[in-house]
Design an enzyme around this catalytic site. Sequence first.
Site, short mmCIF file in Angstrom:
data_model
loop_
_atom_site.label_atom_id
_atom_site.label_comp_id
_atom_site.label_asym_id
_atom_site.label_seq_id
_atom_site.Cartn_x
_atom_site.Cartn_y
_atom_site.Cartn_z
N HIS A 34 108.13 27.29 -71.04
CA HIS A 34 109.23 27.33 -72.00
C HIS A 34 109.57 28.75 -72.46
O HIS A 34 110.68 28.99 -72.93
CB HIS A 34 108.91 26.46 -73.22
CG HIS A 34 109.01 25.00 -72.95
ND1 HIS A 34 108.00 24.27 -72.36
CD2 HIS A 34 110.02 24.11 -73.16
CE1 HIS A 34 108.37 23.01 -72.24
NE2 HIS A 34 109.60 22.89 -72.70
N GLY A 35 108.63 29.65 -72.37
CA GLY A 35 108.95 30.99 -72.81
C GLY A 35 107.77 31.93 -72.73
O GLY A 35 106.61 31.50 -72.78
#
Length: 479
Positions: free
Chosen positions: A323-324
């Site tokens: 996700h990041g």
Amino acid sequence: MSFASVDFIIFLGAFFIGWPWLKQHNLTRWTYLTAASLVFYGWWDWRFLILILISGLIDFYAALAINHLPRWRKGWLVLSISGNLGILIAFKYLDFIIASISQISALSGLNLSIKPLGWILPVGISFYTFQSMSYTIDVYRGRLKPTHNILHFFAFLSMFPQLVAGPIIRASDMLDQLRFIPHTNEPMRFAGFQLIVLGYFKKMAIANSIAPIVNNAFEHPYYSNGWYWWAMALLFAVQIYCDFSGYSDIARGLAKWMGYEYKLNFDHPYLSSSFQEFWTRWHISLSNWFRDYVYIPMGGNRGSAQRTFRNLWITMILSGLWHGAAWTFLAWGAAHALLLSVEKLTEWPDRIKQWPGGSLLATMIVFLLTLVTWILFRAENLAQAAQIISTMFHLNPFASSPTLITIPGQVWFVALLAGAGHLRSRYQPLLNHLASQRIPTATRQNNLITWGRVVMTGVLIFACILLRGPGSSFIYFQF
């Protein structure tokens, strides 16, 4: 271009003008779909096209080599995986790695000074690299025959409805659909239109209305009222669900207009009564991807308990990092790994469900703990997350915070409307059964349901116009 932009509406109109004629033959259909999708993706920055083309070319030819040169098949698979992950790491994680090394070296007294590269993160890179990589893996496993037409492959890989924020489509689901002339009928087109309108309502009326309030809260994290932060966690939970599931709904609706089917990506996740169930309902395409290509290949739940928990933790931490590139996402993945581990060890949801009203209680517990983990997901850094979570468990009603009355009434209205719609769709079979008891003839039932859907769709269209909030970018564009 964003789905919530005028540019996209113009693009969509132009695309569907040519689609009925150009879809009649494989070559023209694949060429038209690929060209339109690349225009759509290149609208943000034409340089993004270079990466998706490189990733696609690697996997297209690697899959052919695996099929025709079986002696070297493992080497071609390694080339595919390393090529995709190399691109992903270089553009998404390299600066994070450099910054982490610099921070660790400063703590140890070495004070290494490494400048970050500052490369721009291409929109949707995590989606299309995973989609492309799974194609080669499936060919390697013998579950899929590779296509010999590069336009056929790129029509699957770059298909614009789901290109930048999913759902992650498997080649095994899409390549066969692309081999035949797609046909639509009135019920299919209306179902697609309903999904598109619902998606825009979730995004424009709900997520965009909530976003300024949540953003302001995390820009001023010093408020010490725990009730306030529970409210902000709740609003963010609604925001991220409506933002991401809204995009998925629009993508599925557009695919139906084209004559294709995408699998469901969200299935009422906040009504889950266990975390295992939550991960079968939230971002289903990604959860299934990590299950099939990470968790099961490592051994899954086969073998000792220690190996099972190791596989679980690795999978969830990688899911968080997907996700990041930040420690907060890693912590979010680890938090869910911990909650899943406790659930496996104690089997507490099953125990609670044996009580009267236990299913509702289990659902409430899972939802409240999910709200806590969303703070890790949304926080700017771990220190901010720790401060907010600590505040959430100090429920001092006299502590400072903005009054929740200042939140616009439209936000509470659309949030309640979203919750009501969430529950209605979840228990639709029961509602249909009750309606059948009161309305005896099938024709009258169908007419009532049809008119109800038409009216609701009209209401949602007006809500998109009248209650739309500021902003247009989708949260998951950054992933």
